[in-house]
Structure formats: structure tokens, C-alpha cells
Write a protein that holds these residues in place. Structure first.
Motif, PDB file in Angstrom:
ATOM      1  N   ALA A   1       2.410  -5.642  -5.192  1.00 28.20           N
ATOM      2  CA  ALA A   1       2.589  -4.792  -4.024  1.00 28.20           C
ATOM      3  C   ALA A   1       1.474  -3.758  -4.090  1.00 28.20           C
ATOM      4  CB  ALA A   1       3.951  -4.121  -4.037  1.00 28.20           C
ATOM      5  N   LEU A   2       0.602  -3.742  -3.114  1.00 25.88           N
ATOM      6  CA  LEU A   2      -0.565  -2.861  -3.107  1.00 25.88           C
ATOM      7  C   LEU A   2      -0.297  -1.649  -2.218  1.00 25.88           C
ATOM      8  CD1 LEU A   2      -3.220  -5.683  -2.563  1.00 25.88           C
ATOM      9  CD2 LEU A   2      -2.491  -4.685  -4.752  1.00 25.88           C
ATOM     10  N   GLY A   3      -0.583  -0.463  -2.754  1.00 27.38           N
ATOM     11  CA  GLY A   3      -0.360   0.759  -1.998  1.00 27.38           C
ATOM     12  C   GLY A   3       1.041   1.301  -2.111  1.00 27.38           C
ATOM     13  N   GLU A   4       1.793   0.775  -3.088  1.00 29.60           N
ATOM     14  CA  GLU A   4       3.204   1.173  -3.202  1.00 29.60           C
ATOM     15  C   GLU A   4       3.381   2.627  -3.622  1.00 29.60           C
ATOM     16  OE1 GLU A   4       2.257   0.110  -7.435  1.00 29.60           O
ATOM     17  OE2 GLU A   4       1.497  -0.245  -5.432  1.00 29.60           O
ATOM     18  N   MET A   5       2.488   3.149  -4.479  1.00 30.52           N
ATOM     19  CA  MET A   5       2.639   4.530  -4.924  1.00 30.52           C
ATOM     20  C   MET A   5       2.403   5.517  -3.784  1.00 30.52           C
ATOM     21  SD  MET A   5       3.701   4.986  -7.984  1.00 30.52           S
ATOM     22  CE  MET A   5       3.111   6.582  -8.537  1.00 30.52           C
ATOM     23  N   GLY A   6       1.400   5.249  -2.973  1.00 26.29           N
ATOM     24  CA  GLY A   6       1.171   6.112  -1.815  1.00 26.29           C
ATOM     25  C   GLY A   6       2.367   6.118  -0.884  1.00 26.29           C
ATOM     26  N   ALA A   7       2.977   4.932  -0.705  1.00 27.44           N
ATOM     27  CA  ALA A   7       4.146   4.837   0.168  1.00 27.44           C
ATOM     28  C   ALA A   7       5.335   5.587  -0.411  1.00 27.44           C
ATOM     29  CB  ALA A   7       4.509   3.367   0.388  1.00 27.44           C
ATOM     30  N   ILE A   8       5.540   5.477  -1.722  1.00 25.86           N
ATOM     31  CA  ILE A   8       6.678   6.145  -2.352  1.00 25.86           C
ATOM     32  C   ILE A   8       6.508   7.653  -2.332  1.00 25.86           C
ATOM     33  CG2 ILE A   8       7.857   6.513  -4.565  1.00 25.86           C
ATOM     34  CD1 ILE A   8       7.311   3.562  -5.203  1.00 25.86           C
ATOM     35  N   LEU A   9       5.306   8.131  -2.647  1.00 21.58           N
ATOM     36  CA  LEU A   9       5.047   9.568  -2.757  1.00 21.58           C
ATOM     37  C   LEU A   9       4.559  10.197  -1.460  1.00 21.58           C
ATOM     38  CD1 LEU A   9       3.233   9.568  -6.225  1.00 21.58           C
ATOM     39  CD2 LEU A   9       5.644  10.057  -5.755  1.00 21.58           C
ATOM     40  N   ASP A  10       4.222   9.358  -0.475  1.00 24.10           N
ATOM     41  CA  ASP A  10       3.665   9.821   0.795  1.00 24.10           C
ATOM     42  C   ASP A  10       2.418  10.677   0.565  1.00 24.10           C
ATOM     43  OD1 ASP A  10       3.464   9.988   3.542  1.00 24.10           O
ATOM     44  OD2 ASP A  10       4.719  11.782   3.677  1.00 24.10           O
ATOM     45  N   ARG A  11       1.505  10.126  -0.230  1.00 24.73           N
ATOM     46  CA  ARG A  11       0.247  10.808  -0.537  1.00 24.73           C
ATOM     47  C   ARG A  11      -0.924   9.887  -0.211  1.00 24.73           C
ATOM     48  NH1 ARG A  11       1.516  13.470  -6.512  1.00 24.73           N
ATOM     49  NH2 ARG A  11       3.150  14.921  -5.819  1.00 24.73           N
ATOM     50  N   PRO A  12      -2.109  10.461   0.053  1.00 25.00           N
ATOM     51  CA  PRO A  12      -3.281   9.623   0.355  1.00 25.00           C
ATOM     52  C   PRO A  12      -3.554   8.629  -0.765  1.00 25.00           C
ATOM     53  CG  PRO A  12      -3.734  11.919   0.874  1.00 25.00           C
ATOM     54  CD  PRO A  12      -2.414  11.901   0.156  1.00 25.00           C
ATOM     55  N   ARG A  13      -4.144   7.517  -0.428  1.00 22.07           N
ATOM     56  CA  ARG A  13      -4.403   6.465  -1.404  1.00 22.07           C
ATOM     57  C   ARG A  13      -5.374   6.966  -2.462  1.00 22.07           C
ATOM     58  NH1 ARG A  13      -1.531   2.640   0.968  1.00 22.07           N
ATOM     59  NH2 ARG A  13      -1.794   2.109   3.173  1.00 22.07           N
TER      60      ARG A  13
ATOM     61  N   ALA B   1       9.290   1.264   6.156  1.00 25.13           N
ATOM     62  CA  ALA B   1      10.096   0.052   5.967  1.00 25.13           C
ATOM     63  C   ALA B   1      10.120  -0.356   4.501  1.00 25.13           C
ATOM     64  CB  ALA B   1       9.532  -1.083   6.827  1.00 25.13           C
ATOM     65  N   PHE B   2       9.007  -0.134   3.794  1.00 31.73           N
ATOM     66  CA  PHE B   2       8.955  -0.447   2.365  1.00 31.73           C
ATOM     67  C   PHE B   2       9.909   0.460   1.592  1.00 31.73           C
ATOM     68  CE2 PHE B   2       7.013   0.187  -1.894  1.00 31.73           C
ATOM     69  CZ  PHE B   2       7.082  -1.125  -2.347  1.00 31.73           C
ATOM     70  N   ARG B   3       9.940   1.735   1.935  1.00 33.51           N
ATOM     71  CA  ARG B   3      10.875   2.654   1.255  1.00 33.51           C
ATOM     72  C   ARG B   3      12.319   2.232   1.511  1.00 33.51           C
ATOM     73  NH1 ARG B   3       6.829   6.469   2.898  1.00 33.51           N
ATOM     74  NH2 ARG B   3       7.974   6.931   4.821  1.00 33.51           N
ATOM     75  N   GLY B   4      12.610   1.789   2.722  1.00 31.18           N
ATOM     76  CA  GLY B   4      13.957   1.285   3.015  1.00 31.18           C
ATOM     77  C   GLY B   4      14.264   0.023   2.217  1.00 31.18           C
ATOM     78  N   TYR B   5      13.278  -0.816   2.061  1.00 35.30           N
ATOM     79  CA  TYR B   5      13.414  -2.041   1.258  1.00 35.30           C
ATOM     80  C   TYR B   5      13.744  -1.688  -0.192  1.00 35.30           C
ATOM     81  CZ  TYR B   5      11.355  -5.757  -1.685  1.00 35.30           C
ATOM     82  OH  TYR B   5      11.105  -6.685  -2.649  1.00 35.30           O
ATOM     83  N   LEU B   6      13.060  -0.700  -0.759  1.00 37.72           N
ATOM     84  CA  LEU B   6      13.337  -0.293  -2.137  1.00 37.72           C
ATOM     85  C   LEU B   6      14.756   0.255  -2.282  1.00 37.72           C
ATOM     86  CD1 LEU B   6      10.006   1.517  -3.167  1.00 37.72           C
ATOM     87  CD2 LEU B   6      10.709  -0.834  -3.662  1.00 37.72           C
TER      88      LEU B   6
END
Length: 226
Positions: free
Chosen positions: A70-82, A101-106
Motif C-alpha cells: 500500500a503506497l502512501g498509507e502513512m500520509g493518509a493515516i497522518l494526513d500529512r504531505p508525502r 476511504a482508506f482510513r474507513g477501510y482500516l
């Protein structure tokens, strides 16, 4: 371990089913350092490299990632720039899912803590690798980097493990904290010893055990495994 190995099979398939399929040519940029973390990509096929530009403006390849990530997952979790750029080193297929949607999936599969821990562990491993390289002799540096890449993206081929580098030799040398001129004889030595075979953009590891022994050499006198 990668993302696909961490999550249940049905959870990975659900991620694929929910994502929008996209193909990437070799050299394509999948994610860019500094951009908004608007989406996550489930990498189903191919190999990518993770590249980070330092404050000094230097570009450094940190690692390779393969199918099942899963690429870019940390940015999605933390809502921070890549924090890094992800570029295809081979033809790739990915499935794009919006970050919300990814956060909802987790949350649905109760994976947030495990995924966060996996990402942190891998970042710490890369930092330890870069720190360790400073104290190793040249052959052990290169062996340590090749061991790392083999574990990340090596796939069986014949009697060995194939690593799709998709990068010039000077980029591989930089990963091992070496110049191309200093890395070339080390790679030739490893090849002459039958430990690996070199292709234009590939490495075939023929003897994993001896490569790992070479990677553990603490100083030049210990580097007798080649």
C-alpha cells in the motif's frame, strides 16, 4: 513483510475491489514528495522505488517496493504531505483509493494500529541501514544493500532471486554510501565469487547465504566470505 502479508486475504481483495485500476509505465511517478495525501495506491503488479529529496537538494533512493504494497498509507493515516516520491522501475498496476476511504477501510478491518506499526518499523529499518553503512567496509556495504533489496522485492528465478533494480549503477552505489567507481569493483568481486550476476538493470542473487555473510563483515579483515 509487506501490506498484503500483514492483512487477511479478504481484506487485500476488498482493497483491490474498492480501488480504481491504473497502469503505470516504467519511469512514471506514482506519488510525489510534498504533495497532499489525497489517495493510497494498492500495488498489485510491478516494482517501484522510493526516493527522497534531502534539505540539501540531494536525491536518494531509500528502497524498492513490490506487489502487495500500500503506497502512501502513512500520509493518509497522518494526513500529512508525502515524505517521498514513488516511481515505477517496471510496468506497474495499481488500484487507487481516496485517503478518507482508506482510513474507513482500516477501521472496518481494525488494521490501523498494525499498518502504522509496520510503516514505522520499516522506516526505522531503513534509518538503521543507513547508519550501519558508515561503519562497514565497501564490500559489506554493497552486500548489505543487496540483501535489503532482495528481501523487499526479490522473486524466484531459476536457482536464485531476481531483483528488478530499474536504476543506474550510480544510484545503487549511492544507496550503499559509495561512489560508482568504488562500487564497481565490489559488484564485480561479488559476481566473480558466484554470489550474484549483474544485468543492465537487474541483479540475480545466486547464493543468499554467502551474500548475507558478506553483509555481516564488521571490518575489512572479517570480509573473507567472497
Amino acid at each position: 513483510m509487506n501490506f498484503r502479508q500483514l492483512v487477511p486475504a479478504e481484506a487485500w481483495q476488498d482493497l483491490i475491489n474498492r480501488g480504481q485500476r491504473r497502469t503505470y509505465r516504467r519511469g512514471s511517478i506514482l506519488l510525489s514528495q510534498g504533495e497532499s495525501p489525497s489517495s493510497v495506491i494498492a500495488l498489485a503488479e510491478g516494482t517501484v522505488k522510493v526516493v527522497q529529496v534531502t534539505e540539501a537538494g540531494d536525491s536518494l533512493t531509500l528502497t524498492l517496493r513490490g506487489a502487495g504494497e500500500a503506497l502512501g498509507e502513512m500520509g493518509a493515516i497522518l494526513d500529512r504531505p508525502r515524505s517521498a516520491t514513488v516511481q515505477a522501475v517496471s510496468a506497474c498496476v495499481g488500484y487507487i483509493l481516496a485517503s478518507h476511504a482508506f482510513r474507513g477501510y482500516l477501521e472496518r478491518y481494525q488494521l490501523a494500529t498494525a499498518v502504522y506499526r509496520l510503516a514505522v518499523d520499516r522506516m526505522q529499518h531503513i534509518e538503521r541501514l543507513r547508519t550501519d553503512l558508515a561503519s562497514l567496509p565497501p564490500s559489506a556495504r554493497m552486500a548489505r544493500v543487496v540483501v535489503h533489496l532482495t528481501r523487499e522485492v526479490g522473486r524466484p528465478q531459476g536457482d536464485g532471486l531476481l531483483v528488478e533494480l530499474g536504476m543506474p549503477r550510480e544510484e545503487l552505489a549511492a544507496m550503499a554510501a559509495m561512489s560508482r567507481s568504488s562500487a564497481a569493483p565490489v559488484l564485480s568481486q561479488l559476481q566473480a565469487a558466484g554470489i550474484l550476476s549483474l544485468g543492465r538493470s537487474q541483479i540475480l542473487v545466486r547464493d543468499t547465504a554467502r551474500l548475507e555473510l558478506a553483509a555481516r563483515a564488521a571490518n575489512p579483515r572479517d570480509d573473507h566470505t567472497l
